[in-house]
Design a protein around this motif. Sequence first.
Motif, PDB file in Angstrom:
ATOM      1  N   PRO A 194      35.182   1.639 -23.103  1.00 12.63           N
ATOM      2  CA  PRO A 194      35.993   0.432 -23.286  1.00 12.63           C
ATOM      3  C   PRO A 194      37.290   0.771 -24.017  1.00 12.63           C
ATOM      4  O   PRO A 194      37.298   1.557 -24.952  1.00 12.63           O
ATOM      5  N   GLN A 195      38.375   0.169 -23.574  1.00 13.53           N
ATOM      6  CA  GLN A 195      39.682   0.435 -24.169  1.00 13.53           C
ATOM      7  C   GLN A 195      40.078  -0.623 -25.203  1.00 13.53           C
ATOM      8  O   GLN A 195      41.212  -0.672 -25.655  1.00 13.53           O
ATOM      9  N   ALA A 196      39.125  -1.493 -25.573  1.00 14.11           N
ATOM     10  CA  ALA A 196      39.345  -2.474 -26.634  1.00 14.11           C
ATOM     11  C   ALA A 196      38.222  -2.331 -27.646  1.00 14.11           C
ATOM     12  O   ALA A 196      37.100  -1.942 -27.301  1.00 14.11           O
ATOM     13  N   ALA A 197      38.529  -2.639 -28.892  1.00 11.48           N
ATOM     14  CA  ALA A 197      37.524  -2.527 -29.947  1.00 11.48           C
ATOM     15  C   ALA A 197      37.673  -3.680 -30.928  1.00 11.48           C
ATOM     16  O   ALA A 197      38.795  -4.099 -31.242  1.00 11.48           O
ATOM     17  N   GLN A 198      36.515  -4.167 -31.396  1.00 15.08           N
ATOM     18  CA  GLN A 198      36.559  -5.176 -32.446  1.00 15.08           C
ATOM     19  C   GLN A 198      36.868  -4.456 -33.750  1.00 15.08           C
ATOM     20  O   GLN A 198      36.290  -3.421 -34.057  1.00 15.08           O
ATOM     21  N   CYS A 199      37.789  -5.012 -34.510  1.00 15.32           N
ATOM     22  CA  CYS A 199      38.260  -4.372 -35.738  1.00 15.32           C
ATOM     23  C   CYS A 199      38.217  -5.346 -36.908  1.00 15.32           C
ATOM     24  O   CYS A 199      38.101  -6.554 -36.728  1.00 15.32           O
ATOM     25  N   CYS A 200      38.326  -4.775 -38.093  1.00 14.44           N
ATOM     26  CA  CYS A 200      38.487  -5.584 -39.299  1.00 14.44           C
ATOM     27  C   CYS A 200      39.265  -4.728 -40.295  1.00 14.44           C
ATOM     28  O   CYS A 200      39.360  -3.516 -40.147  1.00 14.44           O
ATOM     29  N   PHE A 201      39.820  -5.381 -41.281  1.00 17.10           N
ATOM     30  CA  PHE A 201      40.552  -4.650 -42.294  1.00 17.10           C
ATOM     31  C   PHE A 201      39.569  -4.021 -43.276  1.00 17.10           C
ATOM     32  O   PHE A 201      38.518  -4.599 -43.570  1.00 17.10           O
ATOM     33  N   LEU A 202      39.887  -2.835 -43.763  1.00 21.33           N
ATOM     34  CA  LEU A 202      39.051  -2.109 -44.700  1.00 21.33           C
ATOM     35  C   LEU A 202      38.666  -3.019 -45.869  1.00 21.33           C
ATOM     36  O   LEU A 202      39.510  -3.653 -46.472  1.00 21.33           O
ATOM     37  N   GLY A 203      37.369  -3.125 -46.123  1.00 17.85           N
ATOM     38  CA  GLY A 203      36.872  -3.942 -47.219  1.00 17.85           C
ATOM     39  C   GLY A 203      36.607  -5.389 -46.852  1.00 17.85           C
ATOM     40  O   GLY A 203      35.979  -6.117 -47.611  1.00 17.85           O
ATOM     41  N   ALA A 204      37.056  -5.820 -45.677  1.00 12.10           N
ATOM     42  CA  ALA A 204      36.882  -7.225 -45.291  1.00 12.10           C
ATOM     43  C   ALA A 204      35.537  -7.448 -44.606  1.00 12.10           C
ATOM     44  O   ALA A 204      35.016  -8.551 -44.615  1.00 12.10           O
ATOM     45  N   GLY A 205      34.963  -6.413 -44.011  1.00  9.22           N
ATOM     46  CA  GLY A 205      33.716  -6.576 -43.273  1.00  9.22           C
ATOM     47  C   GLY A 205      33.968  -7.292 -41.960  1.00  9.22           C
ATOM     48  O   GLY A 205      34.623  -8.319 -41.937  1.00  9.22           O
ATOM     49  N   CYS A 206      33.474  -6.722 -40.861  1.00  6.34           N
ATOM     50  CA  CYS A 206      33.691  -7.327 -39.538  1.00  6.34           C
ATOM     51  C   CYS A 206      32.694  -8.455 -39.317  1.00  6.34           C
ATOM     52  O   CYS A 206      31.538  -8.222 -39.006  1.00  6.34           O
ATOM     53  N   ARG A 207      33.151  -9.657 -39.490  1.00  6.32           N
ATOM     54  CA  ARG A 207      32.311 -10.808 -39.174  1.00  6.32           C
ATOM     55  C   ARG A 207      33.224 -11.951 -38.798  1.00  6.32           C
ATOM     56  O   ARG A 207      34.340 -12.079 -39.302  1.00  6.32           O
ATOM     57  N   GLU A 208      32.727 -12.752 -37.886  1.00  4.82           N
ATOM     58  CA  GLU A 208      33.501 -13.929 -37.497  1.00  4.82           C
ATOM     59  C   GLU A 208      33.552 -14.861 -38.694  1.00  4.82           C
ATOM     60  O   GLU A 208      32.622 -14.930 -39.485  1.00  4.82           O
ATOM     61  N   GLU A 209      34.612 -15.564 -38.840  1.00  3.71           N
ATOM     62  CA  GLU A 209      34.729 -16.483 -39.959  1.00  3.71           C
ATOM     63  C   GLU A 209      35.293 -17.807 -39.464  1.00  3.71           C
ATOM     64  O   GLU A 209      35.954 -17.860 -38.440  1.00  3.71           O
ATOM     65  N   LEU A 210      35.014 -18.810 -40.193  1.00  2.00           N
ATOM     66  CA  LEU A 210      35.592 -20.106 -39.904  1.00  2.00           C
ATOM     67  C   LEU A 210      36.802 -20.273 -40.806  1.00  2.00           C
ATOM     68  O   LEU A 210      36.680 -20.549 -41.991  1.00  2.00           O
ATOM     69  N   SER A 211      37.977 -19.994 -40.269  1.00  3.43           N
ATOM     70  CA  SER A 211      39.182 -20.194 -41.051  1.00  3.43           C
ATOM     71  C   SER A 211      39.884 -21.428 -40.501  1.00  3.43           C
ATOM     72  O   SER A 211      39.607 -21.869 -39.396  1.00  3.43           O
ATOM     73  N   SER A 212      40.775 -21.955 -41.280  1.00  4.66           N
ATOM     74  CA  SER A 212      41.482 -23.142 -40.813  1.00  4.66           C
ATOM     75  C   SER A 212      42.356 -22.772 -39.620  1.00  4.66           C
ATOM     76  O   SER A 212      42.733 -21.603 -39.440  1.00  4.66           O
ATOM     77  N   LEU A 213      42.676 -23.747 -38.831  1.00  5.19           N
ATOM     78  CA  LEU A 213      43.543 -23.521 -37.678  1.00  5.19           C
ATOM     79  C   LEU A 213      44.877 -22.950 -38.136  1.00  5.19           C
ATOM     80  O   LEU A 213      45.421 -22.040 -37.519  1.00  5.19           O
ATOM     81  N   GLN A 214      45.372 -23.417 -39.253  1.00  7.47           N
ATOM     82  CA  GLN A 214      46.645 -22.946 -39.788  1.00  7.47           C
ATOM     83  C   GLN A 214      46.564 -21.457 -40.145  1.00  7.47           C
ATOM     84  O   GLN A 214      47.472 -20.685 -39.840  1.00  7.47           O
ATOM     85  N   GLN A 215      45.452 -21.029 -40.777  1.00  5.05           N
ATOM     86  CA  GLN A 215      45.278 -19.615 -41.123  1.00  5.05           C
ATOM     87  C   GLN A 215      45.181 -18.760 -39.859  1.00  5.05           C
ATOM     88  O   GLN A 215      45.762 -17.679 -39.790  1.00  5.05           O
ATOM     89  N   TYR A 216      44.424 -19.241 -38.892  1.00 12.14           N
ATOM     90  CA  TYR A 216      44.256 -18.498 -37.639  1.00 12.14           C
ATOM     91  C   TYR A 216      45.611 -18.327 -36.948  1.00 12.14           C
ATOM     92  O   TYR A 216      45.960 -17.233 -36.515  1.00 12.14           O
ATOM     93  N   ILE A 217      46.379 -19.400 -36.852  1.00 12.74           N
ATOM     94  CA  ILE A 217      47.680 -19.339 -36.182  1.00 12.74           C
ATOM     95  C   ILE A 217      48.622 -18.391 -36.923  1.00 12.74           C
ATOM     96  O   ILE A 217      49.325 -17.592 -36.294  1.00 12.74           O
TER      97      ILE A 217
END
Length: 166
Positions: free
Chosen positions: A127-150
């Motif tokens: 696969p040429q795509a990978a799920q990533c996260c920032f170091l120390g943030a831990g890769c997990r889906e989160e519920l952020s506000s629409l404003q934060q996501y945008i």
Amino acid sequence: MEELAQSFGMYSEALGPGRIYREHNMVYEEGGPRAFWLRVESEALGWLQKWIQRRLSHTLGSLGPSKHWVGELLLARFRDGQLYRARVENVDKGEVIVRYLDYGNSSSWMGQAELAPWDSLLDLVPPQAAQCCFLGAGCREELSSLQQYIAFHDAMMEAGSMRLEV
């Protein structure tokens, strides 16, 4: 196909820990601050897509009535009408949601007519795509506000091509 797989160079192997990909060819596809998808932008990926369309587009809709499972590899039609490598992420009443392996984006619900069987030759290219996260943030889906996501989405899109250290 083996020759095509070799044309991916360093990306002909799965992204690995401790490796630095110095080329600025990683592109944000979708996701939020804690879990997002990056994809490799390369000429070889264009060649793979042409190979899939030329060799496998006739198999679209040929799966027949089958039970799909989460993790199943198959080809799925995108809204541009082309087939792409995909993995099933969700199944309900014969319809599936897929994640496109080489781009990281996901589909809406799709039925049998938009799916085609996996060809084992496609295993030669990871696969040429990978799920990533920032170091120390831990890769997990989160519920952020629409404003934060945008805000995150806009910042990542503005960044353009990036260098990746795994």
